[in-house]
Design a protein around this motif. Structure first.
Motif, PDB file in Angstrom:
ATOM      1  N   SER A  35      43.860  32.875  43.076  1.00 13.84           N
ATOM      2  CA  SER A  35      44.461  33.811  44.013  1.00 13.84           C
ATOM      3  C   SER A  35      43.738  33.753  45.347  1.00 13.84           C
ATOM      4  O   SER A  35      42.548  33.449  45.412  1.00 13.84           O
ATOM      5  CB  SER A  35      44.385  35.233  43.440  1.00 13.84           C
ATOM      6  OG  SER A  35      44.795  36.193  44.392  1.00 13.84           O
TER       7      SER A  35
ATOM      8  N   GLY B 168      41.558  39.088  45.820  1.00 12.95           N
ATOM      9  CA  GLY B 168      41.386  39.853  44.596  1.00 12.95           C
ATOM     10  C   GLY B 168      40.479  41.032  44.848  1.00 12.95           C
ATOM     11  O   GLY B 168      39.675  41.021  45.787  1.00 12.95           O
TER      12      GLY B 168
ATOM     13  N   VAL C 101      38.789  33.299  42.968  1.00 11.67           N
ATOM     14  CA  VAL C 101      39.454  34.064  44.023  1.00 11.67           C
ATOM     15  C   VAL C 101      38.807  33.727  45.361  1.00 11.67           C
ATOM     16  O   VAL C 101      37.588  33.787  45.501  1.00 11.67           O
ATOM     17  CB  VAL C 101      39.351  35.588  43.758  1.00 11.67           C
ATOM     18  CG1 VAL C 101      40.086  36.366  44.830  1.00 11.67           C
ATOM     19  CG2 VAL C 101      39.898  35.927  42.373  1.00 11.67           C
TER      20      VAL C 101
END
Length: 357
Positions: free
Chosen positions: A262, A265, A283
């Motif tokens: 991602s 986060g 992340v």
């Protein structure tokens, strides 16, 4: 070992300039052969050491205390110690060096141990007759890298040009080197172990690094084993495995080679940052949220978050993610769930518009 300070226990008396050169040489020879006399001083023995094997060549306290630590570690271990055991042993030796001379001692050092590990300890202070404060500060740089403005000259370095997306760098110095970065000053008597650019200060954290295969290596000494009943704080590992299972990710990927899950986060209720450590490489922009200012400060010193927010998790989420544009499926929101330690099961898990746990 690199040392900065003044250690009275290992400060040697300089040779008398009026002593004939021949006698000075005899004292030096006696020191080299026996290790018991240092310009009229007895060589201090630390820990369980009874006989010195390592001897300083010069007359500095830096050389003498280094030899003292080596002699003590040699006497302590017949097998290669694990990282948590070594951490505790070095901590005890530091206390012994300072004990009884707390106000006089300035003891700051870096001690490299093997390919991956470095220990750093600070007992700050000023030398007699000086106003210069001698301590240690550290900084952890991680993606996204930016410009650092040097403190002592008109110059800036853009580390995004020299570091990649999987790099992380820890810098340790006696004073902050830059003006636009958040340096952390070592607490008095604090011992930190650095691994892959991150600081650790608890035995169970050191044990986790040992289990990753980054402990000490030797061709001549057998390796010690971690007692299975010690250092059992494994909630971050359980959490990471649970998230991997929910998201269908490979939990066996090595740091620096795993794909980014991602772009952004948030670790809600991040505490001291231990839960965020396993997710650091997954992340790109990781935020920690913690209601306790003291715990947030410890998380900030750990250096695994891009930023730390002190506040209530719910209000922070409302402020940070107040529009649909801010919450999207490419973002991973991680909230530390309640864990049933007895069954090692995650008992709270749910899905929302974004990926959430």
């Amino acid at each position: 070992m690199a040392h900065n300070g003044e250690v009275p226990l290992f400060t040697l008396k300089p040779p008398n300039p009026n002593t004939p050169r021949e006698e000075q040489i005899n004292v030096s020879i006696q020191r080299t052969n026996s290790g018991s006399v240092l310009n009229g001083n007895k060589m201090p023995m630390l820990g369980r050491c009874k006989d010195a094997i390592y001897h300083p060549v010069g007359d500095t306290d830096s050389e003498a205390v280094f030899c003292g630590i080596l002699n003590a570690l040699r006497a302590e271990f017949t097998t290669l110690p694990t990282l948590p055991v070594l951490y505790e042993a070095i901590q005890r030796l530091c206390v012994e060096v300072i004990k009884g001379r707390e106000s006089e001692t300035v003891f700051n050092f870096l001690l490299g141990c093997g390919q991956y590990t470095m220990f750093a300890f600070s007992w700050p202070g000023s030398r007699p007759g000086s106003t210069v404060w001698n301590g240690l500060h550290y900084l952890v740089r991680y993606p996204p890298f930016s410009k650092a403005v040097l403190k002592d000259c008109d110059y800036a370095v853009d580390f995004s040009d020299t570091n990649g997306g999987n790099d992380r760098v820890a810098i340790i110095a006696t004073t902050p080197l830059t003006t636009n970065e958040n340096w952390n000053e070592f607490k008095r008597g604090q011992l930190l172990m650095f691994d892959y650019g991150l600081p650790y200060s608890r035995p169970y954290e050191c044990a986790a690094i040992e289990k990753c295969g980054r402990g000490l290596l030797s061709r001549s000494m057998p390796r010690g084993e971690i007692c299975p009943h010690q250092y059992q704080y494994n909630i971050p590992t359980l959490l990471f495995k649970a998230v991997c299972k929910v998201l269908g990710k490979d939990e066996g990927g090595n740091e620096g080679t795993s794909s980014i899950w991602s772009e952004r986060g948030v670790d809600l209720g991040c505490g001291s940052g231990l839960s965020g450590l396993p997710f650091r490489h997954c992340v790109r922009q990781l935020t920690g949220v913690e209601v306790s200012g003291e715990m947030a400060e410890e998380a900030r010193e750990r250096g695994c978050y891009n930023r730390i927010i002190v506040g209530d998790a719910e209000s922070v989420l409302e402020k940070e993610f107040e529009s649909d544009e801010d919450i999207c499926t490419t973002q991973l929101r991680v909230e530390r769930p309640a864990l049933d330690i007895a069954t090692n099961k995650v008992i709270s898990c749910h899905w929302q518009n974004n990926l959430g746990l």
